[in-house]
Write a protein that holds these residues in place. Structure first.
Motif, PDB file in Angstrom:
ATOM      1  N   GLY A   1       0.815  -1.217   0.000  1.00 40.13           N
ATOM      2  CA  GLY A   1       0.000   0.000   0.000  1.00 40.13           C
ATOM      3  C   GLY A   1       0.844   1.261   0.000  1.00 40.13           C
ATOM      4  N   ILE A   2       1.950   1.244   0.734  1.00 41.74           N
ATOM      5  CA  ILE A   2       2.879   2.389   0.699  1.00 41.74           C
ATOM      6  C   ILE A   2       3.847   2.205  -0.469  1.00 41.74           C
ATOM      7  CG2 ILE A   2       4.777   3.562   1.911  1.00 41.74           C
ATOM      8  CD1 ILE A   2       3.478   2.582   4.549  1.00 41.74           C
TER       9      ILE A   2
ATOM     10  N   ASP B   1       9.930  -7.144  -3.314  1.00 37.54           N
ATOM     11  CA  ASP B   1       8.824  -7.555  -2.436  1.00 37.54           C
ATOM     12  C   ASP B   1       8.741  -9.062  -2.537  1.00 37.54           C
ATOM     13  OD1 ASP B   1       6.051  -7.925  -1.275  1.00 37.54           O
ATOM     14  OD2 ASP B   1       5.972  -5.760  -1.450  1.00 37.54           O
TER      15      ASP B   1
ATOM     16  N   VAL C   1       3.665  -5.688   8.013  1.00 40.15           N
ATOM     17  CA  VAL C   1       2.226  -5.733   8.237  1.00 40.15           C
ATOM     18  C   VAL C   1       1.750  -4.403   8.835  1.00 40.15           C
ATOM     19  CG1 VAL C   1       0.440  -7.096   9.381  1.00 40.15           C
ATOM     20  CG2 VAL C   1       2.597  -8.167   8.769  1.00 40.15           C
TER      21      VAL C   1
END
Ligand code: NAD
Ligand code: LMR
Length: 334
Positions: free
Chosen positions: A12-13, A34, A80
């Motif tokens: 999300g970031i 990632d 998380v």
């Protein structure tokens, strides 16, 4: 030539942060790592006509090492995020509380933030030990010490290079935010705001404003209702911070920013800070000056009000606890 690397780049970031770094004309190479989806994010960004050459990497085939090779600046939003009812500290490592709140999903410790940061920091220490490291993953008060301890373990610790950009309120209104990054450890120095509070601003209004700044993150977590925490504003703050580091390294002088740093970065600044705080803290967020080597100077708090002194005093016990949690995760006390 500047290579920026995002670890956690599909999140999300990570995605908007990668977009903002791709838009920065000073960045010539962008490495995206990632555990999922980075080839797609990289292919998408590569269609933007700015100089940076973008590459996406996954864990197989030494993906982390390849992403980090030649890195100048590494930004870490891997990990998380919170759900309503959680504190940032709940993100540190597996606990019964954590597994319950995550819908019964069991995540082993290595897949929760302290373990993720330890493993990524090990990758940086062994592949790009000279890179500037900007840690976003929570709980920041503890994850920054984890990165530092890992670098120390590998004999490559340089306190000028392990930093974190705190959220600033906006470009036009600058309020230094000192202490740390969770609840009461977040101490806004409104008396030093570029826009002083109007005269007659009541104590009640001041308390409300301070509380809103300290718990602004919770406001977003609540509004997102289980879908995570702030992403877009953090991506903006992270990209701005990375841009400041890049500008400073390229020789721009006088860049001052609030940042959570190791006190080892500047012994005389730390000593002055400890005098002001009445306590020595190994990490503290305060205004620092950036230079070609990274953080060059800790700027002491300066003149603050009695109410702000009380906030600083209230922040210290929690901050000290958070720091020791991070340090002993890597180097358990004997
Ligand atoms: P997210 O879940 O949307 O994204 C996290 C990303 O990390 C995912 O893409 C995930 O696959 C990746 N990831 C997980 N393990 C990894 C590993 N070992 N290596 C590489 N990548 C890995 O979460 P988000 O909303 O982007 O938030 C990320 C972190 O940032 C959270 O810890 C959150 O609390 C923190 N955060 C900090 C601030 C701040 O002010 N410092 C602000 C907002 C969020
Ligand atoms: C924030 O302040 O937005 C972040 O630390 C994310 C969170 O958990 O609130």
């Amino acid at each position: 030539m500047v290579k920026a690397v995002v670890l956690g780049a599909a999140g999300g970031i990570g995605q908007p942060l990668a977009l903002l770094l791709k838009a920065n004309p000073l960045v010539t190479e962008l490495g995206l790592f990632d555990i999922v989806n980075t080839p797609g994010v990289a292919a998408d960004l590569s269609h933007i006509s700015t100089p940076a050459k973008v590459e996406g990497y996954l864990p197989p085939d030494d993906g982390l090492k390849k992403a980090l090779t030649g890195a100048d600046v590494v930004v870490i939003p891997a990990g998380v995020p919170r759900k309503p009812g959680m504190t940032r500290d709940d993100l540190f490592k597996a606990s019964i509380y954590f597994t319950n709140i995550y819908d019964g999903l069991f995540l082993p410790s290595s897949q929760i933030n302290a373990g993720i940061i330890r493993d990524l920091a090990t990758g940086i220490a062994t592949t790009a030990p000279k890179a500037f490291v900007l840690v976003i993953s929570n709980p920041v008060n503890s994850t920054v010490p984890i990165v530092a301890e890992i670098f120390k373990k590998h004999g490559v610790f340089d306190p000028k290079r392990q930093v974190i950009g705190d959220l600033s309120l906006s470009k036009e209104i600058v309020v230094p935010v000192v202490g740390g990054h969770s609840g009461v450890t977040i101490v806004p120095l409104l008396s030093q705001s570029s826009h002083p509070l109007p005269s007659g601003f009541s104590k009640e209004s001041l308390d409300t404003l301070v509380n809103r700044i300290q718990f602004g993150g919770d406001e977003v977590v609540k509004a997102k209702d289980g879908a995570g925490s702030a992403t877009l504003s953090m991506a903006y703050a992270g990209a701005e911070f990375a841009a400041k580091i890049i500008r400073a390294v390229k020789g721009e002088k006088g860049i001052v920013t609030p940042t959570y740093v190791s006190a080892e970065v500047d012994p005389s600044g730390s000593a002055a800070l400890a005098k002001e705080l009445g306590e020595e803290v190994a990490y503290f967020s305060t205004n620092v000056e950036l230079g070609t080597e990274g953080v060059t100077k800790i700027i002491p708090l300066g003149k603050i009000t009695e109410a702000e002194q009380a906030l600083v005093k209230a922040a210290l016990p929690e901050l000290l606890k958070n720091i020791s949690t991070g340090v002993s995760f890597v180097a358990p006390p004997k």
